[in-house]
Write an enzyme that holds these catalytic residues in place. Structure first.
Site, PDB file in Angstrom:
ATOM      1  CG  HIS A 253      -2.075   1.079   0.784  1.00  0.00           C
ATOM      2  ND1 HIS A 253      -3.037   0.899  -0.178  1.00  0.00           N
ATOM      3  CD2 HIS A 253      -2.213   2.347   1.198  1.00  0.00           C
ATOM      4  CE1 HIS A 253      -3.733   2.007  -0.318  1.00  0.00           C
ATOM      5  NE2 HIS A 253      -3.269   2.899   0.495  1.00  0.00           N
TER       6      HIS A 253
ATOM      7  CE1 TYR B  76      -1.982   7.687  -0.537  1.00  0.00           C
ATOM      8  CE2 TYR B  76      -1.619   5.526   0.426  1.00  0.00           C
ATOM      9  CZ  TYR B  76      -2.470   6.544   0.044  1.00  0.00           C
ATOM     10  OH  TYR B  76      -3.814   6.407   0.229  1.00  0.00           O
TER      11      TYR B  76
ATOM     12  CG  HIS C 242      -9.175   1.819  -7.060  1.00  0.00           C
ATOM     13  ND1 HIS C 242      -9.520   3.079  -6.611  1.00  0.00           N
ATOM     14  CD2 HIS C 242      -8.038   1.484  -6.397  1.00  0.00           C
ATOM     15  CE1 HIS C 242      -8.634   3.474  -5.718  1.00  0.00           C
ATOM     16  NE2 HIS C 242      -7.721   2.529  -5.577  1.00  0.00           N
ATOM     17  CG  PHE C 243      -4.889  -0.789  -9.867  1.00  0.00           C
ATOM     18  CD1 PHE C 243      -4.336  -0.885 -11.121  1.00  0.00           C
ATOM     19  CD2 PHE C 243      -5.269  -1.963  -9.222  1.00  0.00           C
ATOM     20  CE1 PHE C 243      -4.181  -2.105 -11.741  1.00  0.00           C
ATOM     21  CE2 PHE C 243      -5.111  -3.199  -9.834  1.00  0.00           C
ATOM     22  CZ  PHE C 243      -4.568  -3.269 -11.106  1.00  0.00           C
ATOM     23  CG  HIS C 244      -5.884   0.680 -15.130  1.00  0.00           C
ATOM     24  ND1 HIS C 244      -5.997  -0.573 -14.593  1.00  0.00           N
ATOM     25  CD2 HIS C 244      -4.897   0.591 -16.070  1.00  0.00           C
ATOM     26  CE1 HIS C 244      -5.141  -1.395 -15.196  1.00  0.00           C
ATOM     27  NE2 HIS C 244      -4.463  -0.708 -16.082  1.00  0.00           N
TER      28      HIS C 244
ATOM     29  NE  ARG D 223      -6.990  -7.772  -9.547  1.00  0.00           N
ATOM     30  CZ  ARG D 223      -6.130  -7.223  -8.665  1.00  0.00           C
ATOM     31  NH1 ARG D 223      -6.433  -7.208  -7.377  1.00  0.00           N
ATOM     32  NH2 ARG D 223      -5.012  -6.686  -9.059  1.00  0.00           N
ATOM     33  NE  ARG D 224      -3.548 -10.070  -9.760  1.00  0.00           N
ATOM     34  CZ  ARG D 224      -2.985  -9.967  -8.570  1.00  0.00           C
ATOM     35  NH1 ARG D 224      -3.338 -10.772  -7.603  1.00  0.00           N
ATOM     36  NH2 ARG D 224      -2.058  -9.065  -8.332  1.00  0.00           N
TER      37      ARG D 224
END
Lengths: 578, 65
Positions: free
Chosen positions: A228, A232, A379-381, A442-443
């Site tokens: 995580h 950042y 989300h992470f894209h 996913r995956r």
């Protein structure tokens, strides 16, 4: 009033090298991204589905480790040297960490790409998350270790610059960009301890055959301890550019230096003791620990909201300096023709959307709805794939001329490229989020199943697939345009008319911020205490239950020995006779 | 033009998520918008934005003071 290369020609060479390492990774990662998108949606399948994890690993590692972190070291070197107004202490040391990172990347890439060649007995199909039971060739772990040590040395380089500057300016506040770099690096040192232990104590010896088994839950937890805060680590250079460059591009100044310092301190404190929120569905961690991780995660919204307020206020100030008026009409006064500004502004806007979907991920109960579905890549894209990647590309449109002394090859194409990324990502991530809500995993190479169909709430699954494929293709075209623009820029003729490398003083400057904010020792200590509180009991419980190297289980990919094949045949026959 | 070409490009780009999400939001209140209608609506939005942006700028009223 000069460009960066005029003042720091030797550091500019290191930054150029770091940027190009980053861009090469982007090119490879984007290619695998396109292949993967078209494969999943069953539009074009040029690779066998058994190679899907190889493609996915290459896409993940090249994008979120190599592209982002090489760009980060370039930006941080620029930020430290510019804000301290001094070169690095030892250029040889600076080149040495860059070379170590590069060698680490090559070592990591070899087993990943060897996965495509059957004749080479080497693979690293372990995805970006690389925890057990997925097992990679030892070279993968060795390469990663070298890469991370390279970043540690880079951090030491920036700390050396600050210490040297501080000895000459004992009563001065840490310049804001350097403060941002130092706090981010402290967070990185704390966070990378997790994978250092995971790789050196468990995964590498396991991969070398020195130990028989590892505790999968322990390696998962150690990965997410790092997994995580690494988010950042990607985001902080983007934040640094939003705080320092975006107000400048808008024609104004940063609204508040103290608020910016508070934000970076909060990220240092809160980034690491939250990793367990990635493990809400892991059965070996008790619900109480997960609840604590959720609470910490929700606190992390605060610095992001503070950033939204500070950056938008700074942009509005810039717009009003340019003659903008009214409640919303000032938006029209912003320099939308400048790709560096537009790209960063659009990236910030998409980050807000990513923040909202991130709240769903972070909520312990509602996470169960979308866990391991396509929602998560959606989300992470938006976060790393746009807030970070688009900000980096937009920043490169301003930084590359600064470190090469050459003007940008094409501003209109650059503007079109940033907008195209925004549109492509809108298509792709919207469909991914919606598909995740339907439970599409996913995956997965082929999420099409016989005798079962996902029911779309709106439209159809075919429409969602089309949207993902169109979005992914637009993103690939956008990446190609960016790389082409960078390449042509590198061959441009040098110019004397580049904008100056000056970061404007904030409206509310460092004199307004409490001195305690610069007490890095204090914040480091509190950050460590928070990590100990959040992780000591869960880790003790995991080790107590499963042992450091147990309960074991087989590694993947499984090596097929003759005895194993014989045993499988016997088992199958026995099963058939029952 | 009322706004710069860059601002027009950004406005058109921003209309994309709005049109896409509008379809989802409409479904929450029981309105099923077909894909063809969404595409036609997108085109209409783009044409309207281009038309508005290319109008001559508003004349500031002359000061009588």
């Amino acid at each position: 009033m000069s460009a960066y290369i005029d003042d720091f020609p030797e550091e500019a060479a290191v930054i150029r090298a770091a940027f190009w390492s980053s861009f090469v990774a982007l090119a490879i990662g984007a290619f695998f991204g396109l292949i993967q998108t078209l494969h999943r949606t069953d539009i074009v399948r040029i690779f066998d589905s058994t190679d899907y994890y190889t493609i996915l690993t290459a896409h993940g590692v090249f994008m979120v480790i190599t592209f982002t972190i090489f760009f980060l070291v370039g930006v941080f070197t620029w930020a430290v040297t510019t804000s301290l107004d001094r070169g690095v202490e030892s250029l040889r040391f600076t080149w040495s960490w860059y070379l170590l990172m590069s060698l680490g990347t090559v070592f990591t890439a070899i087993p990943i790409l060897a996965g495509f060649v059957d004749s080479i007995d080497m693979s690293a199909d372990v995805l970006f998350t690389f925890y057990a039971p997925l097992q990679a060739h030892p070279l993968f772990y060795i390469g990663l270790t070298m890469f991370v040590i390279g970043t540690w040395l880079a951090g030491a380089d920036w700390f050396r610059s600050w210490w040297a500057w501080k000895s000459e300016n004992p009563s001065e506040r840490i310049p804001l960009p350097t403060f941002m770099v130092l706090t981010t690096m402290i967070m990185w040192y704390i966070a990378t301890l997790g994978i250092a232990v995971s790789i050196l104590a468990f995964l590498l010896p396991w991969s070398l055959g020195l130990v028989e088994t590892v505790n999968p839950l322990l390696t998962r937890t150690l990965f997410w301890y790092f997994g995580h805060p690494v988010v950042y680590f990607w985001l902080m250079p983007a934040y640094l550019m939003w705080y320092t460059l975006l107000p400048k591009f808008a024609g104004g100044r940063l609204f508040s230096d103290p608020l910016a310092r508070v934000v970076f301190v909060l990220f240092l404190l809160l980034s690491t003791p939250v990793g367990i929120h990635h493990q809400y569905l892991d059965p070996g961690i008790s619900e109480g620990f997960k609840f604590i991780a959720m609470t910490n995660t929700m606190f992390l919204l605060l610095p992001s909201l503070l950033t939204a307020f500070t950056v938008v206020a700074s942009i509005e100030h810039g717009a009003r300096q340019r003659g903008g008026e009214g409640y919303f009409a000032w938006l029209g006064a912003l320099p939308w023709r400048e790709p560096a500004f537009t790209g960063m502004a659009l990236a910030g806007l998409m980050f807000a959307a990513g923040g909202f979907s991130g709240m769903i991920n972070a909520g312990m109960n509602i996470n169960y709805l979308i866990h391991n579905t396509l929602w998560v890549p959606g989300h992470f894209h938006l976060t790393v794939g746009t807030a970070v990647a688009l900000t980096f590309m937009a920043g490169a449109y301003w930084l590359m001329p600064q470190v090469t002394g050459k003007p940008l090859a094409s501003k209109p194409i650059a503007l079109f490229q940033t907008v195209l990324w925004f549109v492509g990502m809108t298509f792709m991530s919207n469909a991914m989020h919606r598909a995740g809500l339907l439970g599409i995993p996913r995956r997965t190479a082929e999420p099409q199943y016989e005798g079962f169909e996902f029911q779309a709430a709106v439209g159809s699954v075919a429409e969602l697939d089309a949207q993902v494929a169109i979005g992914g293709t637009l993103l690939f075209v956008s990446a190609v345009l960016f790389l082409w623009n960078m390449l042509i820029t590198s061959f441009n003729r040098p110019t004397e008319t580049l904008p100056s490398n000056v970061i404007p003083e904030p409206l509310s400057g460092s004199d307004d911020s409490p001195a305690v904010l610069d007490n890095l020792k204090l914040w480091t200590l509190i950050a460590i205490v928070l990590v100990v509180l959040a992780y000591s009991l869960p880790l003790a419980s995991i080790v107590d239950r499963g042992g450091l190297f147990g309960p074991g289980g087989d590694a993947f990919p499984v090596r097929l020995s003759p005895t194993l094949v014989a045993q499988l045949l016997v088992d199958t026959v026995q099963e058939g006779l029952r | 033009m009322r706004i710069s070409r860059g601002a027009l490009l950004v406005l058109i780009a921003m209309s994309v998520p709005i049109v896409i999400e509008l379809r989802t939001v409409a479904s929450f209140v029981g309105i099923e918008v077909p894909l063809s209608v969404t595409l036609a609506l997108s085109l209409l939005v783009v044409v309207a934005l281009v038309f508005w942006a290319t109008l001559p700028p508003k004349q500031e009223p002359e000061s009588t003071g």
